[in-house]
Design an enzyme around this catalytic site. Structure first.
Site, mmCIF file in Angstrom:
data_model
loop_
_atom_site.group_PDB
_atom_site.id
_atom_site.type_symbol
_atom_site.label_atom_id
_atom_site.label_comp_id
_atom_site.label_asym_id
_atom_site.label_seq_id
_atom_site.Cartn_x
_atom_site.Cartn_y
_atom_site.Cartn_z
ATOM 1 N N LYS A 38 -20.557 110.542 6.484
ATOM 2 C CA LYS A 38 -19.643 109.407 6.319
ATOM 3 C C LYS A 38 -20.410 108.255 5.674
ATOM 4 C CE LYS A 38 -17.384 105.731 9.036
ATOM 5 N NZ LYS A 38 -16.862 105.272 10.338
ATOM 6 N N ASP A 74 -17.322 98.459 6.636
ATOM 7 C CA ASP A 74 -16.077 98.736 7.358
ATOM 8 C C ASP A 74 -15.548 97.457 8.004
ATOM 9 O OD1 ASP A 74 -13.957 99.772 8.763
ATOM 10 O OD2 ASP A 74 -15.187 100.813 10.268
ATOM 11 N N LYS A 112 -11.155 94.242 11.949
ATOM 12 C CA LYS A 112 -12.022 94.121 13.112
ATOM 13 C C LYS A 112 -12.201 92.659 13.482
ATOM 14 C CE LYS A 112 -14.980 98.170 12.334
ATOM 15 N NZ LYS A 112 -14.664 98.881 13.590
ATOM 16 N N ASP A 145 -8.564 101.217 10.735
ATOM 17 C CA ASP A 145 -9.964 101.148 11.161
ATOM 18 C C ASP A 145 -10.496 102.517 11.586
ATOM 19 O OD1 ASP A 145 -12.399 100.026 11.703
ATOM 20 O OD2 ASP A 145 -11.795 99.079 13.585
ATOM 21 N N GLU A 178 -11.150 105.038 9.818
ATOM 22 C CA GLU A 178 -11.228 105.451 8.411
ATOM 23 C C GLU A 178 -12.267 106.527 8.132
ATOM 24 O OE1 GLU A 178 -12.937 103.075 9.672
ATOM 25 O OE2 GLU A 178 -14.894 103.496 8.791
ATOM 26 N N ARG A 217 -13.005 109.306 9.613
ATOM 27 C CA ARG A 217 -12.464 110.661 9.674
ATOM 28 C C ARG A 217 -11.628 110.981 8.437
ATOM 29 N NH1 ARG A 217 -9.554 109.017 15.222
ATOM 30 N NH2 ARG A 217 -11.419 107.701 15.228
HETATM 31 N N1 BES Z 1 -17.298 102.499 12.126
HETATM 32 C C1 BES Z 1 -16.474 102.444 13.259
HETATM 33 C C2 BES Z 1 -17.150 102.986 14.527
HETATM 34 C C3 BES Z 1 -18.313 102.172 15.037
HETATM 35 C C4 BES Z 1 -18.103 101.185 15.961
HETATM 36 C C5 BES Z 1 -19.591 102.450 14.648
HETATM 37 C C6 BES Z 1 -19.151 100.451 16.464
HETATM 38 C C7 BES Z 1 -20.652 101.740 15.148
HETATM 39 C C8 BES Z 1 -20.435 100.737 16.063
HETATM 40 C C9 BES Z 1 -15.215 103.258 13.035
HETATM 41 O O1 BES Z 1 -14.757 103.279 11.732
HETATM 42 C C10 BES Z 1 -14.138 102.616 13.862
HETATM 43 O O2 BES Z 1 -13.779 101.518 13.571
HETATM 44 N N2 BES Z 1 -13.666 103.333 14.883
HETATM 45 C C11 BES Z 1 -12.675 102.829 15.755
HETATM 46 C C12 BES Z 1 -11.649 103.928 15.936
HETATM 47 C C13 BES Z 1 -10.404 103.470 16.617
HETATM 48 C C14 BES Z 1 -9.629 102.535 15.709
HETATM 49 C C15 BES Z 1 -9.586 104.679 16.948
HETATM 50 C C16 BES Z 1 -13.347 102.472 17.068
HETATM 51 O O3 BES Z 1 -14.284 103.163 17.465
HETATM 52 O O4 BES Z 1 -12.967 101.476 17.659
HETATM 53 ZN ZN ZN Z 2 -16.136 103.025 10.288
HETATM 54 MN MN MN Z 3 -13.487 101.674 11.287
#
Ligand code: BES
Ligand code: ZN
Ligand code: MN
Length: 496
Positions: free
Chosen positions: A261, A266, A273, A343, A345, A347
């Site tokens: 990835k 992001d 966020k 968010d 994204e 996947r």
């Molecule tokens: N890049 C983030 C995951 C992440 C969070 C990595 C904190 C490192 C530190 C990912 O894209 C994300 O935002 N995931 C969300 C998914 C949710 C919206 C289902 C998450 O983990 O909150």
């Molecule tokens: Zn992400």
């Molecule tokens: Mn994200």
């Protein structure tokens, strides 16, 4: 930092580091320096309460009878159960300590010391490896070095009569190059490292004999990669897909595929966020960074295996053209996805990158790496990445590689329940499954893009790509996590 090996006399300037056993016999290097100093070393160690426990360190400056050099002791315990990782930590611990003293040079005096199952050559090489890894710095954006900032070491020498030490270090040095490349990529800010400039970094691997292919948005549109492209459509930066092929194995042998990835930033997109901490999302390309560093390591040491590294590179931005919650996209596989949270994204990027990888290479096995979910940090903190697979043999291989490399891995569940949790009312699936089991439902999403019979494992490295604390072999910041894991996985399962 280039670590050099020397069989000559110990240097008379700078600092000297020695591994020191606990108990009465503290090992030859200690005894040698103790004699030279007329017993001052043993006396000073005793006075400081240093008993040589594994990992313990002691800095002794101005030891009498010793030309004013500084001696750093690093405890090796009883030296019986002494692993390669212990030796690396010893090398790194000495560097960490010596950096604070502002010495310019460090020499390890190892003599012919052997510990545990480590020969003198292997011990020396592993100490050098740890020292080298701890020397990493990301300081390209500093224009001045303030007084309170620690200057880099200028020289590290490993002093040992072991003839094979330099050879034993050769491969390790290439792995360190890969780790440092990943640390650089992860540390770069998103205005410098974006999909196109990342792809350019991948191209630089051509000098190691890696074949590099870069796909732009036009090509990806033709291939129907609506899932990956949807993530990048709010960004002014063009999305890219890069494949790095290292063919060091048998001709015609299907490759192992690593897929990363690579969200170069992001923001969350329209599902924006919160502000605090958002800067961390510059390292949301940690999976792609690990894959790129691993390819550099494998090519650098000319691994005897066919391996392809694929990275999906996008920037996730809110914008008038950004994708909306509720949108439905069609992936390259033909499956449709209802986007309920922009968010989630990573996947979406992996869905198309992994499908393309299977179509293009028919790989023996696919391992993807992604900073995919915050939930994995809730589960495993920063000690392990999460491993998701329904293939027990592959799980065992990855767990073992984690143990050996020090890039630790913990297996997490992935069952039909998790696949059921992302069923959509209007499309083939939705891109979120709610808070419950968030890392497992994310994994199940990716699993929907794995072909029948294709061995596959997913590694959620969200807790591992970046560290707020230094460890003996890694300064704080980008860790380079995954490079050593993947290198070890190839070495033990696909070479020779
Ligand atoms: N890049 C983030 C995951 C992440 C969070 C990595 C904190 C490192 C530190 C990912 O894209 C994300 O935002 N995931 C969300 C998914 C949710 C919206 C289902 C998450 O983990 O909150
Ligand atoms: Zn992400
Ligand atoms: Mn994200």
């Amino acid at each position: 930092m280039k670590v050099t090996f020397s069989k000559g006399a110990l240097p008379t300037s700078g600092a000297l580091a020695i591994l020191c056993l606990s108990g009465r016999d503290r090992g030859a290097p200690f005894a040698e320096i103790d004699d030279a100093s007329g017993g001052a070393l043993a006396a000073a160690a005793k006075a400081a309460g240093f008993d040589g426990k594994k990992g313990q360190t002691l800095d002794l400056a101005g030891l009498s009878g010793f030309e004013g050099r500084r001696v750093v002791l690093v405890g090796a315990g009883k030296g019986e159960a002494y692993s390669p990782l212990d030796a690396e930590r010893a090398g790194g611990a000495a560097v960490a300590l010596i950096l604070k003293t502002r010495e310019k040079a460090l020499a390890f005096a190892l003599g012919g010391l052997e510990l545990g199952d480590l020969s003198a050559a292997d011990l020396a090489a592993r100490v050098a490896f740890g020292a080298r890894l701890r020397c990493y710095r990301f300081d390209r954006y500093r224009t001045t070095l303030e007084k309170d900032q620690i200057p880099p070491l200028a020289r590290i020498t490993v002093n040992t009569p072991a003839a094979r030490a330099r050879d034993a270090f050769a491969d390790l040095e290439k792995i360190a190059d890969g780790v440092d490349l990943t640390r650089d990529l992860v540390s770069e800010p998103a205005n410098i490292l974006y999909p196109e400039s990342f792809a350019q970094k991948c191209r630089e691997l051509e000098s190691l004999g890696v074949r590099v292919k870069v796909l732009g948005e036009k090509e990806m549109e033709k291939l129907g990669m609506g899932s990956l492209l949807g993530v990048g459509q709010g960004s002014v930066r063009e999305s890219k897909l890069v494949a790095m092929e290292w063919l060091g194995g048998k001709k015609g042998d299907k490759p192992v595929a690593f897929v990363g990835k690579g969200v170069t930033f992001d923001t969350g997109g329209i599902s924006l966020k919160p502000g605090p901490g958002m800067e961390d999302m510059k390292w949301d390309m940690g999976g792609a960074g690990a894959v790129t560093g691993a390819m550099a390591a494998l090519a650098g040491r000319k691994a005897k295996a066919n391996v392809v590294g694929v990275v999906g590179l996008v920037e996730n931005m809110p914008d008038g053209n950004a994708q909306r919650p509720g949108d439905v996209v069609t992936s390259m596989s033909g499956k449709t996805i209802e986007i309920l949270n922009t968010d989630a994204e990573g996947r979406l990027v992996l869905a198309d990158a992994i499908w393309w990888t299977q179509e293009t290479y028919q790989p023996k096995v696919v391992v993807d790496l992604a900073t995919l979910t915050g939930a994995i940090i809730i589960s495993l903190a920063h000690e392990f990445c999460g491993l998701f697979t329904q293939d027990d043999d592959l799980a065992a291989q990855l767990l073992e590689s984690g143990e050996a490399s020090g890039d630790k891995v913990w297996r997490m569940p992935l069952t039909k329940t998790h696949f059921d949790m992302i069923k959509s009312d209007i499309a083939d699936m939705k891109n979120i499954g709610g808070r419950d089991g968030g890392s497992s439902t994310a994994a199940s999403f990716i699993g929907n893009f794995i072909k029948e019979g294709q061995p596959w494992a997913h590694l959620d490295i969200a807790g591992m790509a970046w560290s707020k604390k230094a460890t003996p072999t890694c300064p704080k910041g980008g860790t380079g996590y995954g490079v050593r894991l993947l290198d070890e996985f190839i070495r033990t399962n696909y070479e020779g």
